[in-house]
Design an enzyme around this catalytic site. Sequence first.
Site, PDB file in Angstrom:
ATOM      1  N   GLY A  10       0.377  -1.304  -0.115  1.00  0.00           N
ATOM      2  CA  GLY A  10      -0.246   0.440  -0.173  1.00  0.00           C
ATOM      3  C   GLY A  10       0.791   1.063  -0.022  1.00  0.00           C
ATOM      4  CG  PHE A  11       0.636   6.059   0.603  1.00  0.00           C
ATOM      5  CD1 PHE A  11       1.460   7.237  -0.188  1.00  0.00           C
ATOM      6  CD2 PHE A  11      -0.554   6.770   1.834  1.00  0.00           C
ATOM      7  CE1 PHE A  11       1.855   8.200   0.061  1.00  0.00           C
ATOM      8  CE2 PHE A  11       0.279   7.865   1.930  1.00  0.00           C
ATOM      9  CZ  PHE A  11       0.761   8.927   1.076  1.00  0.00           C
ATOM     10  CB  ILE A  12       1.678   4.290   4.953  1.00  0.00           C
ATOM     11  CG1 ILE A  12       0.956   4.763   4.560  1.00  0.00           C
ATOM     12  CG2 ILE A  12       2.874   4.661   5.794  1.00  0.00           C
ATOM     13  CD1 ILE A  12      -0.239   6.073   5.976  1.00  0.00           C
ATOM     14  CG  ASP A  31      -0.649  -5.632   0.310  1.00  0.00           C
ATOM     15  OD1 ASP A  31      -0.545  -4.249   0.111  1.00  0.00           O
ATOM     16  OD2 ASP A  31      -1.725  -5.326  -0.555  1.00  0.00           O
ATOM     17  N   GLY A  36      -4.114  -2.034  -2.132  1.00  0.00           N
ATOM     18  CA  GLY A  36      -2.379  -1.903  -2.795  1.00  0.00           C
ATOM     19  C   GLY A  36      -1.934  -2.017  -4.143  1.00  0.00           C
ATOM     20  CG  LEU A  76       1.036  -0.003   8.222  1.00  0.00           C
ATOM     21  CD1 LEU A  76       1.956  -0.212   8.545  1.00  0.00           C
ATOM     22  CD2 LEU A  76       1.807   1.260   7.061  1.00  0.00           C
ATOM     23  CE1 TYR A 149     -10.174   2.604   8.561  1.00  0.00           C
ATOM     24  CE2 TYR A 149      -9.916   5.180   9.073  1.00  0.00           C
ATOM     25  CZ  TYR A 149     -10.033   4.036   8.800  1.00  0.00           C
ATOM     26  OH  TYR A 149      -7.965   4.364   8.951  1.00  0.00           O
ATOM     27  CE  LYS A 153      -7.107   1.248  11.158  1.00  0.00           C
ATOM     28  NZ  LYS A 153      -6.310   0.515  10.580  1.00  0.00           N
TER      29      LYS A 153
END
Length: 324
Positions: A10-12, A31, A36, A76, A149, A153
């Site tokens: 993914g991005f991070i 992943d 991603g 993540l 969401y 979390k």
Amino acid sequence: MKALITGGAGFIGSHLAERLLERGDEVCVIDDLSTGKLENVAHLRDNPRFHLAVETILNETVMDRLVSECDVIYHLAAAVGVELIVKSPVETIERNVLGSHVVLRLASRYLRKVLITSTSEIYGKSDSIPFSEEDDRVLGATTKSRWSYSCSKAIDEFLALAYHKEKGVPTVIMRLFNTVGPRQTGRYGMVIPRLVTQALAGRPLTVYGDGQQVRCFTFVEDVVWAAIRLMEEPAAVGQVFNVGNDKGISIADLARKIVEMTGSKSEISFVPYSEAYEEGFEDMRIRVPNLNKVRETIGYEPRVQLDEILRRVIEHFLAKKGQD
Ligand code: UDP
């Protein structure tokens, strides 16, 4: 050191993988490529210290092996992006809660240190600015899917803290505030990649609501730095940290800045929330982190500010010919 990164394509996650490889670690990424992309880690695949499993973290057999073989876990993998959450709440809730449960249970089995990535959505629509880690949470009704969401979390955070307290698992939680940078896609609603690609294509920039909502954008490399330092710091175990940038901007000003920096002829178009997301959608007017705790614990300071972030994102999309 061998690190397992869930959601590492993914991005991070891809930026984190890159940084850990640079400093000599071995990195294993799992992943499922739901959000991603292989393209995010394509440049890492020739590195013999990089390993990739294209698999869901809900596959416990695979996860058992990967967790047993690693020293630390950066968790993540999650459903992210408000647009995705509003459209697919089942996926959001199940992926976030069940996925973290698998990670934490296995971390407990093999006693591995885990970083849980959480979010500023945790604070909900609280107006006590800036948000501090111990603040109360203010959420809307369960009929508004956006709040699922925040709740998914929050369950992840409760579980991580409980695994630490009850089972002695070394867990660390970081709450991220609008992380942005190259490789972030606008496909799941994130504002900067969306506005930059719109500006580059000469399309109207879609600003939702009145554009007066304020966000603090954090450069991905600052987040990666904090994640690695938090995992090294013994005093961070069993703790929750805000990780962000504390300088805010309204979305309308952000859009104007992007038009200016891209030299675009695009107009700014104000789109009602009901059209952008769904009827009755609730947004946060302002979201700013209190960074005292992370500053004191690991000496964190956001180094890259908005103008430089936008330059890097614009450069990224120009190199991809405006494609997202
Ligand atoms: N937003 C916007 N135009 C877009 C996408 C998002 O005005 O095309 C707004 C969104 O409503 C929110 C802010 O920009 O107020 C940041 O949105 P993002 O999804 O990036 O992150 P959020 O803060 O909602 O987690």
